[in-house]
Write an enzyme that holds these catalytic residues in place. Structure first.
Site, PDB file in Angstrom:
ATOM      1  CG  HIS A 164       0.295  -0.041  -4.649  1.00 26.62           C
ATOM      2  ND1 HIS A 164       1.578  -0.366  -4.233  1.00 26.62           N
ATOM      3  CD2 HIS A 164       0.289   1.300  -4.870  1.00 26.62           C
ATOM      4  CE1 HIS A 164       2.302   0.745  -4.209  1.00 26.62           C
ATOM      5  NE2 HIS A 164       1.551   1.757  -4.579  1.00 26.62           N
ATOM      6  CB  CYS A 179       2.937   1.833  -7.516  1.00 25.39           C
ATOM      7  SG  CYS A 179       4.038   3.002  -6.724  1.00 25.39           S
ATOM      8  CG  ASN A 234       4.011   3.216  -2.197  1.00 22.22           C
ATOM      9  OD1 ASN A 234       4.443   2.263  -2.845  1.00 22.22           O
ATOM     10  ND2 ASN A 234       3.274   4.172  -2.733  1.00 22.22           N
TER      11      ASN A 234
HETATM   12  O1  UT7 Z   1       2.105   4.808  -5.227  1.00 18.58           O
HETATM   13  C1  UT7 Z   1       2.032   6.199  -5.028  1.00 18.58           C
HETATM   14  C2  UT7 Z   1       0.654   6.543  -4.760  1.00 18.58           C
HETATM   15  N1  UT7 Z   1       0.529   7.713  -3.922  1.00 18.58           N
HETATM   16  C3  UT7 Z   1      -0.477   7.780  -3.034  1.00 18.58           C
HETATM   17  O2  UT7 Z   1      -1.242   6.862  -2.863  1.00 18.58           O
HETATM   18  C4  UT7 Z   1      -0.655   9.078  -2.288  1.00 18.58           C
HETATM   19  C5  UT7 Z   1      -2.095   9.291  -1.934  1.00 18.58           C
HETATM   20  N2  UT7 Z   1      -2.212  10.476  -1.069  1.00 18.58           N
HETATM   21  C6  UT7 Z   1      -1.929  10.442   0.244  1.00 18.58           C
HETATM   22  O3  UT7 Z   1      -1.568   9.405   0.782  1.00 18.58           O
HETATM   23  C7  UT7 Z   1      -2.129  11.731   1.021  1.00 18.58           C
HETATM   24  O4  UT7 Z   1      -2.499  12.760   0.128  1.00 18.58           O
HETATM   25  C8  UT7 Z   1      -0.868  12.158   1.827  1.00 18.58           C
HETATM   26  C9  UT7 Z   1      -0.681  11.224   3.009  1.00 18.58           C
HETATM   27  C10 UT7 Z   1       0.363  12.169   0.945  1.00 18.58           C
HETATM   28  C11 UT7 Z   1      -1.051  13.556   2.396  1.00 18.58           C
HETATM   29  O5  UT7 Z   1      -2.230  13.608   3.195  1.00 18.58           O
HETATM   30  P1  UT7 Z   1      -3.305  14.781   2.971  1.00 18.58           P
HETATM   31  O6  UT7 Z   1      -4.384  14.541   3.927  1.00 18.58           O
HETATM   32  O7  UT7 Z   1      -3.665  14.780   1.497  1.00 18.58           O
HETATM   33  O8  UT7 Z   1      -2.488  16.058   3.391  1.00 18.58           O
HETATM   34  P2  UT7 Z   1      -2.107  17.360   2.554  1.00 18.58           P
HETATM   35  O9  UT7 Z   1      -0.950  17.082   1.647  1.00 18.58           O
HETATM   36  O10 UT7 Z   1      -3.332  17.971   1.934  1.00 18.58           O
HETATM   37  O11 UT7 Z   1      -1.637  18.309   3.701  1.00 18.58           O
HETATM   38  C12 UT7 Z   1      -2.521  18.706   4.779  1.00 18.58           C
HETATM   39  C13 UT7 Z   1      -1.717  19.491   5.788  1.00 18.58           C
HETATM   40  C14 UT7 Z   1      -0.870  20.588   5.175  1.00 18.58           C
HETATM   41  O12 UT7 Z   1      -0.840  21.681   6.077  1.00 18.58           O
HETATM   42  P3  UT7 Z   1      -1.759  22.978   5.823  1.00 18.58           P
HETATM   43  O13 UT7 Z   1      -1.345  23.495   4.461  1.00 18.58           O
HETATM   44  O14 UT7 Z   1      -3.171  22.456   5.832  1.00 18.58           O
HETATM   45  O15 UT7 Z   1      -1.396  23.855   6.961  1.00 18.58           O
HETATM   46  C15 UT7 Z   1       0.498  19.997   5.078  1.00 18.58           C
HETATM   47  O16 UT7 Z   1       1.526  20.953   5.122  1.00 18.58           O
HETATM   48  O17 UT7 Z   1      -0.796  18.620   6.460  1.00 18.58           O
HETATM   49  C16 UT7 Z   1       0.531  19.140   6.322  1.00 18.58           C
HETATM   50  N3  UT7 Z   1       1.448  18.013   6.195  1.00 18.58           N
HETATM   51  C17 UT7 Z   1       2.042  17.425   7.243  1.00 18.58           C
HETATM   52  N4  UT7 Z   1       1.970  17.656   8.551  1.00 18.58           N
HETATM   53  C18 UT7 Z   1       2.682  16.845   9.370  1.00 18.58           C
HETATM   54  C19 UT7 Z   1       1.822  17.378   5.046  1.00 18.58           C
HETATM   55  N5  UT7 Z   1       2.661  16.361   5.346  1.00 18.58           N
HETATM   56  C20 UT7 Z   1       2.805  16.374   6.694  1.00 18.58           C
HETATM   57  C21 UT7 Z   1       3.540  15.574   7.586  1.00 18.58           C
HETATM   58  N6  UT7 Z   1       3.456  15.843   8.921  1.00 18.58           N
HETATM   59  N7  UT7 Z   1       4.305  14.547   7.180  1.00 18.58           N
END
Ligand code: UT7
Length: 336
Positions: A258, A118, A288
């Site tokens: 970005h 990216c 993205n």
């Molecule tokens: O150019 C590439 C650069 N990449 C990025 O910039 C990514 C940066 N990171 C992010 O944008 C975030 O980390 C995400 C949006 C990808 C994820 O958000 P988060 O707040 O870090 O969530 P998480 O992965 O820690 O998950 C929290 C909870 C989990 O459930 P439990 O284990 O707490 O019960 C996940 O299973 O949210 C759950 N979860 C979802 N729930 C509903 C993860 N994805 C989803 C979803 N819908 N799509």
């Protein structure tokens, strides 16, 4: 002029996105998620994705045509193509060679891909700056194009909510008026945290030797680690890039980051103390789009009236590698 390099002019910028729209509500058919969860965590409402045999090549060709047209530079005068793709549709021939062919560039110019995920647009701009600055080439077409939707695991709700497809292109040329449109630019990488975002290109060893591990070819991402890395590393890096430009943060007209996550964009906005009018975000509609996200945001920003040309912009990007980069550039009248 910096470093006794020949100055560079950004002559044209273009973009292209596929027509097919996938909304957050559409994704609820694939797994347990909601529009509210995705929008609150990422700022994304929908993304454009390729359909059928459409690919990053088609998007890259369209974006290039738009950028070349705006640049006023004749297609036969382009003397180098640098393509930045996270995952080109074919590893070889390169995306750049495909684009050369589809544009019908008759000359035997160099065309090659470089990978910085990216951060690719900013990396490619640095490469072009070196090639033009040294006097080796005069008119360079930079293309950033990706069809990430073909590489995410559509059962993984952590990654497939984020990515969209698209392409951006920039034509840069040796400046005729001695004004450099790149006021500052820096790129960095840290391979020791490469495991934060990765994608394998699986293969099989020769049957006469011990087999290698069988790997999938999906995008893998440790979202939280990426998030923490970006919000801790980028702010000081961006401050340095602003200092090198000779402008103050207030003097720069726009932040074009970005488009990875609206919360990351807002963290940068807060750090820079910028009002909403100075911050360009269209992640809501495109997700993205990797290296294409910055040029798409610039051209869309101009089309929507949010960006007035004859201005300056701070670009910053980050991605797999981990790689990151920032630049302060001039956006001249008529470039898009
Ligand atoms: O150019 C590439 C650069 N990449 C990025 O910039 C990514 C940066 N990171 C992010 O944008 C975030 O980390 C995400 C949006 C990808 C994820 O958000 P988060 O707040 O870090 O969530 P998480 O992965 O820690 O998950 C929290 C909870 C989990 O459930 P439990 O284990 O707490 O019960 C996940 O299973 O949210 C759950 N979860 C979802 N729930 C509903 C993860 N994805 C989803 C979803 N819908 N799509």
């Amino acid at each position: 002029m910096q470093n006794n390099y020949k100055p560079l002019r950004i002559a044209g910028i273009g973009y292209s996105v596929p027509d097919t729209v996938i909304t957050n509500n559409d994704l609820t058919k694939l797994y347990d998620t909601s529009d509210e969860w995705i929008y609150t965590r990422t700022g994304i409402k929908e993304r454009r994705i390729v359909s059928g045999n459409e690919s990053a090549v088609d998007l890259g060709v369209e974006a290039s045509k738009n950028a070349i047209e705006k640049s006023g530079i004749k297609i036969e005068d382009i003397d180098c193509i640098v393509a930045a793709s996270s995952v080109p549709p074919q590893l070889y021939p390169s995306l750049a060679c495909h684009i050369q062919a589809y544009l019908g560039i008759p000359n035997h110019i160099p065309a090659f891909d470089m990978t910085a995920a990216c951060s690719g647009l900013i990396y490619a701009l640095q490469v072009a700056r070196g090639l033009i600055g040294s006097g080796l080439y005069k008119n360079i077409l930079i293309v950033a194009a990706d069809n990430n939707s073909r590489h995410v695991d559509w059962s993984d709700r952590g990654t497939s909510i984020l990515f969209g497809d698209g392409a951006g292109a920039m034509v840069v040329t040796a400046s005729e008026d001695d004004v450099d449109d790149v006021l500052s630019l820096d790129i960095k990488s840290d391979g020791t945290i490469g495991h934060y975002i990765y994608m394998n290109t699986p293969g099989k060893n020769c049957p006469l030797v011990e087999p290698c591990d069988e790997l999938d070819s999906y995008i893998h991402m440790a979202g939280r680690d990426v998030y923490k890395f970006v919000v801790t590393t980028l702010p000081d890096f961006i401050d340095d890039c602003i200092k090198q430009s000779g402008l103050s943060a207030e003097e720069i007209d726009y932040l074009v980051p970005h488009q990875a996550n609206q919360r990351i964009i807002e963290a940068m906005q807060t750090r820079l103390n910028y009002p909403d009018e100075k911050v360009i975000s269209n992640i809501e509609y495109y997700g993205n789009t990797s290296a294409a996200s910055i040029p798409i945001a610039i051209v869309e920003g101009v089309e929507s009236g949010k960006i007035k040309l004859g201005s300056t912009a701070l670009l910053c990007g980050f991605g797999a590698g981990m790689t990151w980069g920032a630049a302060v550039i001039r956006l001249r009248e008529g470039i898009c």
